[in-house]
Scaffold this active site. Structure first.
Site, short mmCIF file in Angstrom:
data_model
loop_
_atom_site.label_atom_id
_atom_site.label_comp_id
_atom_site.label_asym_id
_atom_site.label_seq_id
_atom_site.Cartn_x
_atom_site.Cartn_y
_atom_site.Cartn_z
N TYR A 1 0.83 -1.21 0.00
CA TYR A 1 0.00 0.00 0.00
C TYR A 1 0.86 1.25 0.00
CZ TYR A 1 1.01 1.01 4.92
OH TYR A 1 1.64 1.34 6.10
N HIS B 1 -1.49 -21.27 0.62
CA HIS B 1 -0.38 -20.35 0.87
C HIS B 1 0.38 -19.93 -0.39
CE1 HIS B 1 -1.34 -21.11 5.01
NE2 HIS B 1 -0.30 -20.42 5.45
N LEU C 1 11.30 1.30 6.77
CA LEU C 1 10.67 1.77 5.54
C LEU C 1 11.36 3.10 5.20
CD1 LEU C 1 8.30 1.33 3.52
CD2 LEU C 1 7.14 3.13 4.81
C1 LIG Z 1 6.75 1.97 9.50
C2 LIG Z 1 6.74 3.29 8.80
N1 LIG Z 1 7.89 3.98 8.71
C3 LIG Z 1 7.94 5.19 8.11
C4 LIG Z 1 6.80 5.77 7.56
C5 LIG Z 1 6.89 7.12 6.90
O1 LIG Z 1 6.83 6.99 5.51
P1 LIG Z 1 6.36 8.19 4.57
O2 LIG Z 1 7.20 9.36 4.91
O3 LIG Z 1 6.60 7.67 3.19
O4 LIG Z 1 4.92 8.42 4.87
C6 LIG Z 1 5.59 5.08 7.63
C7 LIG Z 1 4.40 5.66 7.05
O5 LIG Z 1 3.35 5.10 7.04
C8 LIG Z 1 5.56 3.80 8.26
O6 LIG Z 1 4.43 3.11 8.34
#
Ligand SMILES: Cc1ncc(COP(=O)(O)O)c(C=O)c1O
Length: 276
Positions: free
Chosen positions: A32, A101, A201
């Site tokens: 997503y 799965h 992320l």
């Molecule tokens: C685990 C995690 N880290 C970092 C972010 C920040 O990402 P972004 O700046 O792309 O929204 C999010 C955003 O949903 C997140 O879920």
């Protein structure tokens, strides 16, 4: 007003068409993105679409449409919401099939909603938010923006129950990120944030902020902060995400951090970020 899109059309009020054997529903088998728009101007839409493509590749799933078509569906949804600030959530499920799965033959499915975005007032931002630290119990592929968010949900809930706003996650003694945001610390003229590897992320906001920090001539080190350094040493810290932009941290567990005035480096970074 919220606009919903599922598979190949915008939905009318009250429709709930998700099949019981959709793999997003059964397995969290999907990916997503969340993008913010200020009227029709998006913040980093291209980067979000590219990260969606990379997440799809990482889980070996085809996208249901080319990126340009996903972009035009996103823009069309945004144009149907009249508010000044609109957030769009869009996800791709691997699709519907009898529950087994391994990958069955499926057609991946786009679903989406666009709704008015929460606006954080400058007073809220100046006050900052409290965070707690918790063990990072997630898997080793956190660079994929996957639908599997149960550890994130549990961490955020624990933060809320502790009277805090976010949970900052600790893996092997090092700060990775938070349950739904990236984490930065500032100490002695240097900004620190975890490198973009498999344990975080790589937030789009994080990437733009790094540019803003460099543009202003501050030093930034993409190195993890130890739990001890983060808990006891950093002068300032903040979390970042698409919907919050940069949110100062006012408290780490029991330690209060100094309130940030507009003259502080963190505030300057926010201003530079907004004009990138
Ligand atoms: C685990 C995690 N880290 C970092 C972010 C920040 O990402 P972004 O700046 O792309 O929204 C999010 C955003 O949903 C997140 O879920």
């Amino acid at each position: 007003m919220t606009v919903y899109y599922y598979k190949d059309r915008f939905l009318k009020g009250g429709e709930t068409p998700v099949p019981v054997e959709d793999r997003a529903f059964n397995y969290g088998d999907g990916i997503y993105e969340v993008v913010r728009f200020h009227r029709d101007r998006s913040f980093g839409l291209q980067e979000h679409l590219e990260r969606l493509r990379d997440s799809a590749e990482a889980i070996r799933m085809a996208l249901p449409f080319p990126l340009e078509e996903i972009e035009s569906i996103v823009r069309s949804a945004v144009s149907q919401v009249e508010d000044e600030v609109v957030d769009v959530y869009f996800q791709i499920s691997r699709g519907e099939a009898l529950r087994v799965h391994p990958f069955p033959q499926t057609d991946p499915v786009l679903s989406l909603y666009a709704r008015p975005g929460r606006i954080y007032t400058e007073d809220f931002r100046e006050a900052g938010v409290a965070v707690i630290t918790l063990p990072d119990e997630r898997w080793s592929n956190c660079y994929i923006k996957s639908l599997n968010l149960l550890p994130n949900v549990l961490a955020k809930q624990a933060a809320v129950e502790a009277g805090a706003y976010e949970a900052v996650l600790i893996r092997d003694g090092w700060v990775t990120e938070a349950s739904a945001s990236n984490v930065f610390g500032y100490h002695d003229g240097v900004f620190f944030t975890h490198p973009a590897n498999r344990h975080i992320l790589n937030g789009i906001t994080r990437r733009f902020l790094l540019r803003a920090i460099q543009k202003l001539g501050f030093t930034v080190q993409e190195e993890p902060m130890s739990e001890e350094f983060f808990q006891n040493e950093v002068e300032s810290a903040f979390i970042t995400s698409t919907t919050m932009e940069l949110m100062p941290i006012s408290k780490i567990n029991q330690r209060e951090l100094h309130p940030l005035g507009p003259e502080s480096p963190v505030w300057q970074i926010l201003q530079a970020f907004r004009t990138l």
